[in-house]
Structures are given as structure tokens and as C-alpha cells.
Design an enzyme around this catalytic site. Structure first.
Site, PDB file in Angstrom:
ATOM      1  N   SER A 214       0.846  -1.195   0.000  1.00  0.00           N
ATOM      2  CA  SER A 214       0.000   0.000   0.000  1.00  0.00           C
ATOM      3  C   SER A 214       0.882   1.245   0.000  1.00  0.00           C
ATOM      4  O   SER A 214       1.694   1.416  -0.893  1.00  0.00           O
ATOM      5  CB  SER A 214      -0.977  -0.040   1.182  1.00  0.00           C
ATOM      6  OG  SER A 214      -1.977   0.944   1.061  1.00  0.00           O
ATOM      7  N   GLU A 337      -8.691  -4.620  -5.210  1.00  0.00           N
ATOM      8  CA  GLU A 337      -8.047  -3.535  -4.460  1.00  0.00           C
ATOM      9  C   GLU A 337      -9.050  -2.496  -3.968  1.00  0.00           C
ATOM     10  O   GLU A 337      -8.867  -1.891  -2.911  1.00  0.00           O
ATOM     11  CB  GLU A 337      -7.003  -2.838  -5.344  1.00  0.00           C
ATOM     12  CG  GLU A 337      -5.807  -3.700  -5.723  1.00  0.00           C
ATOM     13  CD  GLU A 337      -4.781  -3.825  -4.618  1.00  0.00           C
ATOM     14  OE1 GLU A 337      -5.066  -3.419  -3.477  1.00  0.00           O
ATOM     15  OE2 GLU A 337      -3.689  -4.355  -4.897  1.00  0.00           O
ATOM     16  N   HIS A 430      -7.518  -5.379  -0.708  1.00  0.00           N
ATOM     17  CA  HIS A 430      -6.281  -4.660  -0.423  1.00  0.00           C
ATOM     18  C   HIS A 430      -5.729  -5.094   0.929  1.00  0.00           C
ATOM     19  O   HIS A 430      -6.461  -5.130   1.915  1.00  0.00           O
ATOM     20  CB  HIS A 430      -6.597  -3.155  -0.420  1.00  0.00           C
ATOM     21  CG  HIS A 430      -5.415  -2.273  -0.254  1.00  0.00           C
ATOM     22  ND1 HIS A 430      -4.497  -2.069  -1.255  1.00  0.00           N
ATOM     23  CD2 HIS A 430      -5.003  -1.511   0.795  1.00  0.00           C
ATOM     24  CE1 HIS A 430      -3.581  -1.217  -0.836  1.00  0.00           C
ATOM     25  NE2 HIS A 430      -3.857  -0.870   0.413  1.00  0.00           N
TER      26      HIS A 430
END
Length: 521
Positions: A214, A337, A430
Site C-alpha cells: 500500500s 483492491e 487490499h
């Protein structure tokens, strides 16, 4: 849906906020850094040093400034407990990942090494950069524990860097007492510390792999792009990084306007107030900026790294010029995501906002093509798929295409959805892959997944990461089928799933629609 979210929060709470353990020191863990000697502890086959200062505390006159070296010390420093974590400016679902105190004095790093590693061992080094949307995160998070890597013969390092307004908001255009990319400067300083000191812990400064997820994955891309980071590492793994998040001046000013509006100060006349304002007093304004930015300007990135001397261009542009020509890379994303960001309220709310986003960025002519691309998606899934494609996939492909011209490049997509996020319609969300890549088994998304399945995926993904760290090639023990190198013509991509596979150009249609659309540049 509200009941589902409540259940999710309860389950996550069960996995978080673990107490910080403290251990007795051991004479076997004495190490000499360039700033002074440190002593850690030994347990469970691993030597550990926690809370080593790698920079001066960024307080007082150093607040909003790029970091400076730490003051050397004379006595042996006991490094047996995590240093303070950064002031946190975001709290996902109201959770805390550790009970370590938060402070502006937070620039500490942690080292894990094999128990039997001699100081002259020259073992491969793995440096982890945490994520957290540039507004939260800490090296003391149990999910980022380095013991597993150490038991497998790797010296593992993680570190704190400043987040939120103290680390990533750019106020340098208003007042010379503020500098840009303070958080990026922390990341570079930590890598310089590794170069200069890791040999004392048994690591090889010429065999360093950086990795992150991330915002941490974006940090990896930024290190690949930054002229100041050249030569500090030889391999890199970027998990779900947002390569387009190197903000333009336009984007910075749009976010800053929202921040100062909530804070109630005029940036042209009142910047001195930020120099001694309690850090927690900026929390409400940072939270408001995260939520309000996407509402006013759909598709805007949250405040993060900016274009300046440390990051003069987007990562794929720097990589296309050969800035990272000496670095082997693994780059990748997760299949879903966008779902987690929808849960946090950080995406365009409806298709009207998507069209506004395109019109506001001179891409009105692309509206029909974008609409056609997602014609088979319904409801919120249309928005989450779009967000994942635009924020994570497209610029990753640009970066992989560019880097593959210079050095070994491997690309993956993580498609496996553990049972808990699948129940909440998040899919392969994610951050889902972190605990399988690091072999920490501490991500709350995996709470309901059978241990045998987790072990299979960990053997596969962690095995690939270990192979890459040691040899520069992910293939080897635990990895099947063969993971081919990526090249721009075929774009062969390794798919981690119930059964691992290899696909050619899985993002081709998405890339062709989005590749020339830039947001708020």
C-alpha cells in the site's frame, strides 16, 4: 450491511492491540553501530533489536523538516522494546495494532537476525516499509514481525516514518520553515542506516531487498524513482503500491485547501501556528481531508508524496529513464483492491462522480470507453473495480513495462479471497496478502480460513519472496508453476490463488482505456 460491518469490527478487535513484550538482554546481541553500541535479546532462535534510533527526533525546530542524523551515545543502548510509533492520523475501524505509545519522537527501527548469525555472516537483508494510507502505520505492528525471515536466514529490518501532516503534507510553498516529503526523507534515511550499519548485525549491505505494501508499496516505487535512493538496495518488491500518488502542485493545493479550511487557519498568514500546535490537534483536519477530498474532487489521491527534488517525476517515468536499472523487482496488485476503500468511504459514490472526475481532468472524451469497460459490473462493484484498476493496476503496468527494459522484472496478482473478507463481499481485498508474504499469520482477514490453506499460500508466496531475497529470482522451493520473467510484449503475470497459474496480459483491456488519463496533474 451495518450488522456485517459490526461483526467485522468485533472480529478485528480480537486480533489487534496486542501487548508489547519485553525481554532480557543477552551478551550475544551486542552490536556496534556508527552512532553507538546497542544490545537486544535472543529468543526462539532469533536475535532481536527493537527501538534503534536512526535519525534525530523530529521535534522542535525539526518538526516539518527532513530528518537529521541521531546524536551518538556513549553507553550501550538497551534495545529491547519498540520505540514510539508515529502520531497516527487515521484509525481504521477504530482499531489499534499495538499498545506502543504514539509520539512525534518516533524515528526508530527494528532488526531481526538468525540466532546463529555471526557479525561477518553477510546474510541477505530484507527491509519492510509499512502501509497505512500515509496517515497511519508502525513498525511495531505484529503483522510486520521479522522473526520468520530471520529463522530462514535473512536479516529483517522495519522502521517507523512520519505520517499524516507531519510526514506527507506539503506546506513548503507557504513558509520556508516547512520542507516537502519529510516522510520520504525518513525512508531514505533508514535505508542509508541499513547501508552503513547492517553488517554489524550479520547483514550484507550489498544484498538488500526493500519491500512494502500500500503506502509502503508506493514507498518502494518512490525509492526506485528517487535519485537520492540510488545504490541503497539491489532488489525491490512493491505490493499494491499506488505509483500515480506522486502529487502535482495542483493536487497538493486542493488537499491543503480542505485541511486548512477544517483547521480554521489562513495558510498565507497563520503558518507559524502549525509549528507548535499539539500534533493531535491536526487529527480532525486530516480526517476531514481524507473524507472530503474524494467528495469534492472524485478520484483525487489522499495527501502523500509530492514532486520535488527527492521525487522529480512519477516512478514509471524515472524507471523508463533507467533510474533503477541495477534493481531487480517484483511488482503486483490484488484482484479486489478497491473494496476496502469503498468500505472506508474513500471512493467516488456513484457514476455521476466518475463522469465528473473525467470531465474535471480533460478526459470527457473517454467517458464512453470507461463506461463500456465496466458495463457488465453492477452497483458498488462497478466503482470498486474501477478504483482498483485506475489507482493500482494501470500505473503498475506502466512501471513494469519500463523496468523490464533494464532488469529482471516479475509481476503478480493475488486472487485468493480468505473466508472472512469473502463473507463481507471484499474478495481478495487490499492488504490481504501481507501475512502470507511475510509469514506472520497475523492479518485479521484470515481469522476464519483453515490453517492448512493459509500454510499452502504462505509456502507459495513467502517462499517466492524468500527465493527472490536470496537469489534475485522468485523461483525455487515452494513455488509452482514456474514464475516467468515479465516483458512488455506478453506481460506474463503470476496469479496466486487456490491453484497458482500464469496469465498473459490480464490487464490489457483496462490498460488501454486508462493509460493516457491523468488525474489532477
Amino acid at each position: 450491511m451495518k450488522n456485517r460491518i459490526l461483526i467485522l469490527v468485533v472480529l478485528l478487535l480480537c486480533a489487534c492491540a496486542r501487548p508489547v513484550s519485553r525481554h532480557e538482554t543477552s551478551a550475544d546481541t551486542l552490536a556496534a553501530t556508527q552512532y553507538g553500541k546497542v544490545q537486544g535479546f535472543a529468543a526462539a532462535g532469533v536475535k532481536t533489536w527493537l527501538g534503534i534510533p536512526y535519525a534525530a527526533p523530529p521535534v522542535g525546530e525539526l518538526r516539518f523538516r527532513r530528518n537529521q542524523p541521531p546524536t551518538p551515545w556513549q553507553d550501550v543502548k538497551k534495545c529491547v522494546a519498540f520505540g514510539n510509533k508515529p502520531i497516527q492520523y487515521m484509525n481504521m475501524f477504530g482499531l489499534e495494532r499495538s499498545r506502543v505509545p504514539a509520539s512525534e519522537d518516533c524515528l526508530y527501527l527494528n532488526v531481526w537476525a538468525p540466532l546463529t548469525a555471526a557479525k561477518e555472516a553477510k546474510l541477505p537483508v530484507f527491509v519492510w516499509i509499512y502501509g497505512g494510507a500515509y496517515h497511519m502505520g508502525e513498525g511495531s505492528d505484529p503483522m510486520y514481525d521479522g522473526a520468520s525471515f530471520a529463522r530462514d536466514g535473512v536479516v529483517f529490518v522495519n522502521f517507523n516514518y512520519r505520517v499524516g501532516p507531519l510526514g506527507f503534507y506539503d506546506f513548503s510553498m507557504y513558509d520556508k520553515r516547512f520542507e516537502s516529503n519529510c516522510g520520504v526523507s525518513d525512508q531514505i534515511a533508514a535505508l542509508r542506516w541499513v547501508r552503513d550499519n547492517i553488517a554489524a548485525f550479520g547483514g550484507d549491505p550489498n544484498n538488500v531487498t526493500i519491500a512494502g505494501e500500500s503506502a509502503g508499496g508506493t514507498g518502494v516505487y518512490n525509492m526506485l524513482a528517487s535519485p537520492a535512493a540510488k545504490g541503497l538496495f539491489q532488489k525491490a518488491i512493491a505490493e499494491s503500491g499506488v505509483t500515480g500518488n506522486t502529487e502535482s502542485r495542483r493536487m497538493v493545493e486542493m488537499n491543503n485547501t480542505i485541511f486548512f479550511e477544517k483547521l480554521g487557519i489562513n495558510p498565507r498568514t497563520d503558518m507559524a501556528k502549525l509549528l507548535d500546535m499539539p500534533a493531535q490537534d491536526m487529527l480532525a483536519a486530516a480526517t476531514f481531508t481524507l473524507k472530503e477530498g474524494p467528495r469534492r474532487h472524485p478520484g483525487i489521491f489522499m495527501p502523500g508524496p509530492v514532486k520535488d527534488d527527492l521525487l522529480p517525476m512519477h516512478p514509471w517515468e524515472a524507471m523508463a529513464q533507467g533510474n533503477a536499472r541495477d534493481v531487480k523487482v517484483i511488482l503486483g496488485t490484488n484482484r479486489n483492491e478497491g473494496t476496502l476503500f469503498a468500505l472506508l468511504g474513500l471512493l467516488p459514490r456513484d457514476w455521476q462522480q466518475v463522469e465528473k472526475m473525467l470531465r474535471d481532468n480533460g478526459a470527457a472524451a473517454s467517458i464512453p470507453a470507461v463506461s463500456e469497460l465496466y458495463a457488465n459490473e453492477k452497483g458498488m462493484k462497478k466503482l470498486t473495480t474501477l478504483a482498483g484498476d485506475r489507482a493500482f493496476v494501470v500505473d503498475m503496468v506502466k512501471s513494469a513495462d519500463a523496468q523490464s527494459d533494464f532488469n529482471s522484472t516479475y509481476v503478480y496478482r493475488f486472487d485468493y479471497a480468505p473466508l472472512l473478507p469473502e463473507l463481507f463481499l471484499l474478495g481478495a481485498a487490499h492488504s490481504t496478502e501481507i501475512s502470507t508474504a511475510l509469514a506472520t499469520n497475523d492479518h485479521p482477514f484470515w481469522l476464519l480460513t483453515p490453517a492448512s490453506r493459509r500454510e499452502e499460500l504462505t509456502q507459495s508466496m513467502h517462499g517466492a519472496w524468500l527465493n527472490f531475497v536470496k537469489t534475485g529470482n522468485p523461483n525455487g522451493p515452494g513455488v509452482a508453476p514456474l514464475w516467468p520473467q515479465y516483458e512488455a510484449g506478453r506481460r506474463l503475470t503470476y496469479i496466486f490463488d487456490q491453484t497458482n497459474t500464469v496469465e498473459s496480459n490480464p490487464h490489457g483491456a483496462v490498460y488501454e482505456v486508462w493509460k493516457d488519463i491523468q488525474l489532477y496533474q
